[in-house]
Design a protein around this motif. Sequence first.
Motif, PDB file in Angstrom:
ATOM      1  N   MET A  47      80.690  16.293  22.467  1.00 29.71           N
ATOM      2  CA  MET A  47      80.888  14.881  22.619  1.00 29.71           C
ATOM      3  C   MET A  47      79.609  14.130  22.261  1.00 29.71           C
ATOM      4  N   GLY A  48      78.482  14.641  22.705  1.00 30.34           N
ATOM      5  CA  GLY A  48      77.206  13.988  22.422  1.00 30.34           C
ATOM      6  C   GLY A  48      76.906  13.901  20.939  1.00 30.34           C
ATOM      7  N   SER A  49      77.195  14.971  20.196  1.00 31.53           N
ATOM      8  CA  SER A  49      76.893  14.939  18.761  1.00 31.53           C
ATOM      9  C   SER A  49      77.810  13.972  18.024  1.00 31.53           C
ATOM     10  N   CYS A  50      79.057  13.862  18.452  1.00 35.62           N
ATOM     11  CA  CYS A  50      79.966  12.898  17.825  1.00 35.62           C
ATOM     12  C   CYS A  50      79.515  11.469  18.099  1.00 35.62           C
ATOM     13  N   LEU A  51      79.133  11.194  19.334  1.00 34.06           N
ATOM     14  CA  LEU A  51      78.646   9.861  19.678  1.00 34.06           C
ATOM     15  C   LEU A  51      77.356   9.538  18.932  1.00 34.06           C
ATOM     16  N   ALA A  52      76.482  10.524  18.817  1.00 35.85           N
ATOM     17  CA  ALA A  52      75.220  10.306  18.101  1.00 35.85           C
ATOM     18  C   ALA A  52      75.477  10.006  16.626  1.00 35.85           C
ATOM     19  N   ALA A  53      76.440  10.695  16.021  1.00 39.41           N
ATOM     20  CA  ALA A  53      76.779  10.439  14.620  1.00 39.41           C
ATOM     21  C   ALA A  53      77.363   9.036  14.451  1.00 39.41           C
ATOM     22  N   GLU A  54      78.226   8.638  15.382  1.00 38.72           N
ATOM     23  CA  GLU A  54      78.792   7.290  15.315  1.00 38.72           C
ATOM     24  C   GLU A  54      77.707   6.235  15.505  1.00 38.72           C
ATOM     25  N   LEU A  55      76.781   6.502  16.422  1.00 37.91           N
ATOM     26  CA  LEU A  55      75.672   5.576  16.630  1.00 37.91           C
ATOM     27  C   LEU A  55      74.834   5.441  15.362  1.00 37.91           C
ATOM     28  N   ASP A  56      74.575   6.551  14.691  1.00 39.85           N
ATOM     29  CA  ASP A  56      73.816   6.500  13.430  1.00 39.85           C
ATOM     30  C   ASP A  56      74.516   5.609  12.404  1.00 39.85           C
ATOM     31  N   ASP A  57      75.833   5.734  12.320  1.00 42.04           N
ATOM     32  CA  ASP A  57      76.598   4.906  11.367  1.00 42.04           C
ATOM     33  C   ASP A  57      76.503   3.426  11.730  1.00 42.04           C
ATOM     34  N   TRP A  58      76.714   3.100  13.007  1.00 42.71           N
ATOM     35  CA  TRP A  58      76.624   1.703  13.432  1.00 42.71           C
ATOM     36  C   TRP A  58      75.209   1.170  13.250  1.00 42.71           C
ATOM     37  N   ASP A  59      74.228   2.000  13.546  1.00 44.29           N
ATOM     38  CA  ASP A  59      72.840   1.556  13.428  1.00 44.29           C
ATOM     39  C   ASP A  59      72.495   1.245  11.967  1.00 44.29           C
ATOM     40  N   ALA A  60      72.986   2.054  11.051  1.00 45.44           N
ATOM     41  CA  ALA A  60      72.751   1.800   9.621  1.00 45.44           C
ATOM     42  C   ALA A  60      73.431   0.494   9.205  1.00 45.44           C
ATOM     43  N   SER A  61      74.653   0.288   9.673  1.00 43.81           N
ATOM     44  CA  SER A  61      75.369  -0.951   9.354  1.00 43.81           C
ATOM     45  C   SER A  61      74.677  -2.159   9.961  1.00 43.81           C
ATOM     46  N   LEU A  62      74.164  -1.995  11.173  1.00 47.32           N
ATOM     47  CA  LEU A  62      73.431  -3.080  11.829  1.00 47.32           C
ATOM     48  C   LEU A  62      72.176  -3.422  11.040  1.00 47.32           C
ATOM     49  N   GLY A  63      71.436  -2.423  10.638  1.00 50.81           N
ATOM     50  CA  GLY A  63      70.218  -2.656   9.860  1.00 50.81           C
ATOM     51  C   GLY A  63      70.500  -3.369   8.559  1.00 50.81           C
ATOM     52  N   GLU A  64      71.579  -2.980   7.896  1.00 50.97           N
ATOM     53  CA  GLU A  64      71.949  -3.625   6.636  1.00 50.97           C
ATOM     54  C   GLU A  64      72.343  -5.085   6.866  1.00 50.97           C
ATOM     55  N   ALA A  65      73.165  -5.334   7.871  1.00 53.02           N
ATOM     56  CA  ALA A  65      73.590  -6.709   8.169  1.00 53.02           C
ATOM     57  C   ALA A  65      72.394  -7.564   8.559  1.00 53.02           C
ATOM     58  N   TYR A  66      71.513  -7.015   9.385  1.00 55.36           N
ATOM     59  CA  TYR A  66      70.341  -7.761   9.844  1.00 55.36           C
ATOM     60  C   TYR A  66      69.427  -8.115   8.666  1.00 55.36           C
ATOM     61  N   THR A  67      69.128  -7.141   7.832  1.00 59.82           N
ATOM     62  CA  THR A  67      68.233  -7.363   6.696  1.00 59.82           C
ATOM     63  C   THR A  67      68.803  -8.397   5.728  1.00 59.82           C
ATOM     64  N   THR A  68      70.087  -8.281   5.446  1.00 66.29           N
ATOM     65  CA  THR A  68      70.742  -9.220   4.534  1.00 66.29           C
ATOM     66  C   THR A  68      70.757 -10.619   5.124  1.00 66.29           C
ATOM     67  N   LEU A  69      71.121 -10.723   6.400  1.00 69.22           N
ATOM     68  CA  LEU A  69      71.172 -12.029   7.055  1.00 69.22           C
ATOM     69  C   LEU A  69      69.785 -12.644   7.151  1.00 69.22           C
ATOM     70  N   LEU A  70      68.782 -11.858   7.498  1.00 76.31           N
ATOM     71  CA  LEU A  70      67.419 -12.373   7.599  1.00 76.31           C
ATOM     72  C   LEU A  70      66.957 -12.937   6.259  1.00 76.31           C
ATOM     73  N   SER A  71      67.221 -12.217   5.198  1.00 74.84           N
ATOM     74  CA  SER A  71      66.836 -12.686   3.863  1.00 74.84           C
ATOM     75  C   SER A  71      67.529 -14.003   3.534  1.00 74.84           C
ATOM     76  N   ARG A  72      68.801 -14.083   3.829  1.00 70.71           N
ATOM     77  CA  ARG A  72      69.547 -15.313   3.566  1.00 70.71           C
ATOM     78  C   ARG A  72      68.981 -16.484   4.382  1.00 70.71           C
ATOM     79  N   LEU A  73      68.694 -16.233   5.650  1.00 67.07           N
ATOM     80  CA  LEU A  73      68.182 -17.300   6.506  1.00 67.07           C
ATOM     81  C   LEU A  73      66.782 -17.738   6.092  1.00 67.07           C
ATOM     82  N   GLU A  74      65.972 -16.817   5.618  1.00 64.08           N
ATOM     83  CA  GLU A  74      64.651 -17.197   5.121  1.00 64.08           C
ATOM     84  C   GLU A  74      64.791 -18.164   3.941  1.00 64.08           C
TER      85      GLU A  74
END
Length: 100
Positions: free
Chosen positions: A1-28
């Motif tokens: 269960m832990g490894s599945c949750l960790a893999a899902e967290l990695d996916d969400w974290d990558a998506s979060l980083g992409e959304a944040y970086t793109t949004l930050l650039s746009r807002l700048e």
Amino acid sequence: MGSCLAAELDDWDASLGEAYTTLLSRLEGYDADAPDHVVLKQADMLEGMQGAWIGYRDIACDYERAKWQGGTGGGPAALACLVEMTGEQTLKLQADLNFE
């Protein structure tokens, strides 16, 4: 269960980083074009909000772990919390990207 949750967290974290970086650039870009009387810069507010959110997420999920009092469910509970909160934040930032 832990490894599945960790893999899902990695996916969400990558998506979060992409959304944040793109949004930050746009807002700048928006901030650079904003009139001089605009005091609150959107990019600065996003950076502050995201930093505060990370701190809140981490302590909230530590709280979930603490409920298990050192038991084996603590790790999965904390990971599930991180997945849920990171997913929610990702969707919020992605919604901001779609707002024009």
